[in-house]
Design a protein around this motif. Structure first.
Motif, mmCIF file in Angstrom:
data_model
loop_
_atom_site.group_PDB
_atom_site.id
_atom_site.type_symbol
_atom_site.label_atom_id
_atom_site.label_comp_id
_atom_site.label_asym_id
_atom_site.label_seq_id
_atom_site.Cartn_x
_atom_site.Cartn_y
_atom_site.Cartn_z
ATOM 1 N N GLN A 1 46.801 37.651 40.914
ATOM 2 C CA GLN A 1 45.907 38.733 40.501
ATOM 3 C C GLN A 1 46.452 39.388 39.229
ATOM 4 O OE1 GLN A 1 43.043 39.519 41.607
ATOM 5 N NE2 GLN A 1 42.655 41.720 41.659
ATOM 6 N N GLY A 2 45.607 39.518 38.208
ATOM 7 C CA GLY A 2 46.029 40.139 36.960
ATOM 8 C C GLY A 2 46.647 39.192 35.961
ATOM 9 N N GLU A 3 46.972 37.974 36.380
ATOM 10 C CA GLU A 3 47.544 36.988 35.462
ATOM 11 C C GLU A 3 46.477 36.521 34.475
ATOM 12 O OE1 GLU A 3 49.624 32.520 35.728
ATOM 13 O OE2 GLU A 3 49.182 33.655 37.552
ATOM 14 N N GLU A 4 46.899 36.174 33.276
ATOM 15 C CA GLU A 4 45.961 35.663 32.285
ATOM 16 C C GLU A 4 45.236 34.427 32.840
ATOM 17 O OE1 GLU A 4 45.875 33.954 27.670
ATOM 18 O OE2 GLU A 4 47.747 34.677 28.565
ATOM 19 N N GLY A 5 43.933 34.443 32.740
ATOM 20 C CA GLY A 5 43.135 33.333 33.252
ATOM 21 C C GLY A 5 42.663 33.510 34.672
ATOM 22 N N ALA A 6 43.144 34.536 35.366
ATOM 23 C CA ALA A 6 42.700 34.795 36.743
ATOM 24 C C ALA A 6 41.287 35.366 36.738
ATOM 25 C CB ALA A 6 43.647 35.759 37.432
ATOM 26 N N TYR A 7 40.494 34.976 37.719
ATOM 27 C CA TYR A 7 39.130 35.497 37.790
ATOM 28 C C TYR A 7 38.646 35.529 39.237
ATOM 29 C CZ TYR A 7 37.492 30.702 38.526
ATOM 30 O OH TYR A 7 37.284 29.443 39.041
ATOM 31 N N THR A 8 37.699 36.404 39.494
ATOM 32 C CA THR A 8 37.007 36.480 40.781
ATOM 33 C C THR A 8 35.567 36.858 40.492
ATOM 34 O OG1 THR A 8 39.023 37.187 41.932
ATOM 35 C CG2 THR A 8 36.925 37.576 43.053
ATOM 36 N N LEU A 9 34.654 35.925 40.748
ATOM 37 C CA LEU A 9 33.243 36.141 40.441
ATOM 38 C C LEU A 9 32.500 36.709 41.637
ATOM 39 C CD1 LEU A 9 32.369 32.806 38.568
ATOM 40 C CD2 LEU A 9 33.176 34.959 37.578
ATOM 41 N N SER A 10 31.599 37.607 41.368
ATOM 42 C CA SER A 10 30.713 38.099 42.419
ATOM 43 C C SER A 10 29.625 37.064 42.682
ATOM 44 C CB SER A 10 30.067 39.413 41.985
ATOM 45 O OG SER A 10 29.171 39.178 40.901
ATOM 46 N N GLY A 11 28.914 37.248 43.781
ATOM 47 C CA GLY A 11 27.803 36.352 44.074
ATOM 48 C C GLY A 11 26.787 36.335 42.957
ATOM 49 N N GLU A 12 26.484 37.506 42.394
ATOM 50 C CA GLU A 12 25.503 37.608 41.317
ATOM 51 C C GLU A 12 25.985 36.882 40.063
ATOM 52 O OE1 GLU A 12 26.619 40.160 43.154
ATOM 53 O OE2 GLU A 12 24.828 40.278 44.429
ATOM 54 N N GLU A 13 27.276 36.999 39.768
ATOM 55 C CA GLU A 13 27.832 36.310 38.599
ATOM 56 C C GLU A 13 27.769 34.793 38.783
ATOM 57 O OE1 GLU A 13 31.157 39.366 36.812
ATOM 58 O OE2 GLU A 13 31.587 38.369 38.726
ATOM 59 N N MET A 14 28.035 34.338 40.006
ATOM 60 C CA MET A 14 27.965 32.897 40.243
ATOM 61 C C MET A 14 26.528 32.404 40.174
ATOM 62 S SD MET A 14 29.531 30.085 40.636
ATOM 63 C CE MET A 14 31.208 30.341 41.233
ATOM 64 N N VAL A 15 25.584 33.190 40.691
ATOM 65 C CA VAL A 15 24.172 32.817 40.595
ATOM 66 C C VAL A 15 23.776 32.652 39.126
ATOM 67 C CG1 VAL A 15 21.812 33.675 40.898
ATOM 68 C CG2 VAL A 15 23.429 33.758 42.802
ATOM 69 N N LYS A 16 24.222 33.568 38.288
ATOM 70 C CA LYS A 16 23.915 33.468 36.861
ATOM 71 C C LYS A 16 24.516 32.199 36.259
ATOM 72 C CE LYS A 16 24.365 35.917 32.457
ATOM 73 N NZ LYS A 16 24.926 37.108 31.751
ATOM 74 N N TYR A 17 25.778 31.907 36.616
ATOM 75 C CA TYR A 17 26.421 30.683 36.119
ATOM 76 C C TYR A 17 25.637 29.445 36.535
ATOM 77 C CZ TYR A 17 29.690 26.770 36.006
ATOM 78 O OH TYR A 17 30.261 25.534 35.797
ATOM 79 N N VAL A 18 25.224 29.412 37.803
ATOM 80 C CA VAL A 18 24.479 28.260 38.299
ATOM 81 C C VAL A 18 23.150 28.132 37.560
ATOM 82 C CG1 VAL A 18 23.330 27.238 40.297
ATOM 83 C CG2 VAL A 18 25.592 28.284 40.564
ATOM 84 N N GLU A 19 22.459 29.229 37.391
ATOM 85 C CA GLU A 19 21.168 29.199 36.689
ATOM 86 C C GLU A 19 21.314 28.638 35.283
ATOM 87 O OE1 GLU A 19 18.786 32.924 38.787
ATOM 88 O OE2 GLU A 19 19.993 33.289 36.986
ATOM 89 N N GLU A 20 22.445 28.888 34.648
ATOM 90 C CA GLU A 20 22.669 28.416 33.278
ATOM 91 C C GLU A 20 23.094 26.956 33.218
ATOM 92 O OE1 GLU A 20 25.611 31.140 31.926
ATOM 93 O OE2 GLU A 20 24.167 32.752 31.475
ATOM 94 N N ASN A 21 23.595 26.408 34.342
ATOM 95 C CA ASN A 21 24.176 25.057 34.309
ATOM 96 C C ASN A 21 23.527 24.049 35.250
ATOM 97 O OD1 ASN A 21 26.846 25.213 32.572
ATOM 98 N ND2 ASN A 21 26.722 27.115 33.752
ATOM 99 N N ILE A 22 22.753 24.501 36.211
ATOM 100 C CA ILE A 22 22.173 23.579 37.189
ATOM 101 C C ILE A 22 21.109 22.716 36.532
ATOM 102 C CG2 ILE A 22 20.289 25.075 37.996
ATOM 103 C CD1 ILE A 22 21.012 24.166 40.870
ATOM 104 N N HIS A 23 20.901 21.539 37.073
ATOM 105 C CA HIS A 23 19.833 20.674 36.590
ATOM 106 C C HIS A 23 18.981 20.227 37.770
ATOM 107 C CE1 HIS A 23 21.918 17.116 38.131
ATOM 108 N NE2 HIS A 23 23.013 17.604 37.603
ATOM 109 N N PRO A 24 17.747 19.842 37.524
ATOM 110 C CA PRO A 24 16.864 19.419 38.627
ATOM 111 C C PRO A 24 17.495 18.285 39.424
ATOM 112 C CG PRO A 24 15.624 19.664 36.599
ATOM 113 C CD PRO A 24 17.075 19.766 36.216
ATOM 114 N N GLY A 25 17.372 18.358 40.720
ATOM 115 C CA GLY A 25 17.890 17.291 41.570
ATOM 116 C C GLY A 25 19.161 17.637 42.308
#
Length: 368
Positions: free
Chosen positions: A86-110
């Motif tokens: 925790q707090g180290e450079e490169g550490a991250y914790t995404l919320s459900g909403e943040e992950m939904v946004k990531y998926v929406e930007e990268n998902i493809h049909p199928g």
């Protein structure tokens, strides 16, 4: 009729061949002998015969997407280069909403499956992990949630104070349909102590899957090989999985994972050989007579060796994945994912029949 390249004077190999031909279960001694043998072609032929009896020429893949909500982890496993403090450079914790946004930007049909694993982040409550699945399930209800390793589930019990069954039931309510196979490493407490596997022990790993199977879930299981373990350790690992499968019939696939060095520029001598990878896939097929599929994980062994493995007992090449991180953080040199067309080409190039599947090996489309 099986034609073997084994020398006629090799009585032990002949006995093993006869066992496989008659559908007899191989013993610990048989498995260790196969590892010690240099007759790779005979071992491969045997594994191919065993696989053809189960699956014919069909080879399975899935349109899936790998997701990692957090890389913060309380454990310091010796082989892991994905984890952060925790707090180290490169550490991250995404919320459900943040992950939904990531998926929406990268998902493809199928895409039919989200493959979800991550760190054991004790800076967030158990409810965070429940809500993470819930957010995805609400936004993408048609995509199967295959989430968390048995080691993560054991971690959740300590985080929440709930039993294994209660943790799994809460996750099921949020949309969980299957567990990933990771966290097994080598099922030896001595190995886990030496490799600083500071997470679920052998009994806990197996009990999580046993409990999941009793709750009606089908799951996946793995073996991470190529460090300090012996050949006997590997065979004992397979036998423990085989024994649990005899009890529950809940495993769909066994995935041998070839250990990756932490440095991408590591020399060839720090990596498993192609010979060892093929032998491990083949022996897995022969030892695990009660599991339908052995997966060749192209992320760890490469696409060309994955093709060859389809003649050495493998019947699954995983999936499209999209931006795999854990093996690549550890030094994998392979693509982070493949397209459906590439997977079909890979399978057909090995003279096999590609079959697109869902998480549970229901056939979606056969590409004759």
């Amino acid at each position: 009729m099986f034609v073997t390249a084994a020398p006629q004077k090799d009585k032990r190999m002949t006995e093993i061949i006869e066992k496989v031909q008659h559908g007899e279960r191989l013993s610990l001694e048989d498995g260790v002998y196969l590892y010690q043998s240099d007759d790779l072609l005979t071992i491969g032929q045997l594994a191919n015969e065993a696989n053809m009896r189960k699956n014919g020429k069909k080879v399975y893949f899935i349109e899936n997407m790998s997701l990692y909500f957090t890389n913060v982890c309380e454990s310091y496993c010796a082989f892991c280069n994905f984890r952060k403090d925790q707090g180290e450079e490169g550490a991250y914790t995404l919320s459900g909403e943040e992950m939904v946004k990531y998926v929406e930007e990268n998902i493809h049909p199928g895409v039919r499956e989200f493959h979800i694993v991550g760190g054991h982040n004790n800076h967030v409550p158990f409810q965070y992990y429940v809500d993470s699945l819930k957010a995805l399930n609400e936004r993408f209800p048609d995509v199967t949630l295959k989430a968390y390793t048995a080691a993560e589930i054991e971690f959740f019990t300590r985080l929440s104070g709930l039993s294994t069954k209660e943790v799994l039931q809460e996750l099921q309510k949020a949309g969980l349909k299957s567990l990933t196979g990771g966290g097994a490493e080598i099922l030896s407490d001595q190995y886990r102590q030496k490799m600083k596997v500071d997470k679920a022990n052998v009994d806990q790993y197996l009990d999580v899957h046993r409990t999941a199977h009793k709750l009606g879930m089908k799951t996946h299981t793995t073996m991470l090989y190529g460090s300090i373990e012996t050949h006997e350790d590997r065979i004992r690992h397979m036998m423990q999985i085989r024994e649990l499968q005899d009890e529950t019939n809940g495993f769909m696939v066994f995935i041998p994972l070839s250990m990756q060095p932490k440095n991408k520029n590591a020399s060839i001598m720090r990596r498993n050989s192609a010979y060892e990878d093929l032998k491990t896939i083949a022996i897995s097929r022969l030892m695990l007579d009660n599991i339908d599929h052995i997966k060749a994980y192209f992320i760890n062994i490469g696409t060309q060796l994955t093709q060859v493995s389809l003649s050495f007992g493998a019947s699954d090449v995983h999936g499209t994945i999209l931006k795999e991180r854990i093996s690549h953080a550890a030094g994998a040199l392979t693509p982070e994912g493949l397209t459906r067309k590439e997977l079909i080409w890979l399978i057909k190039g090995a003279g096999r029949i590609p079959v697109e599947r869902d998480t549970f090996y229901n056939e979606i489309q056969v590409y004759e």
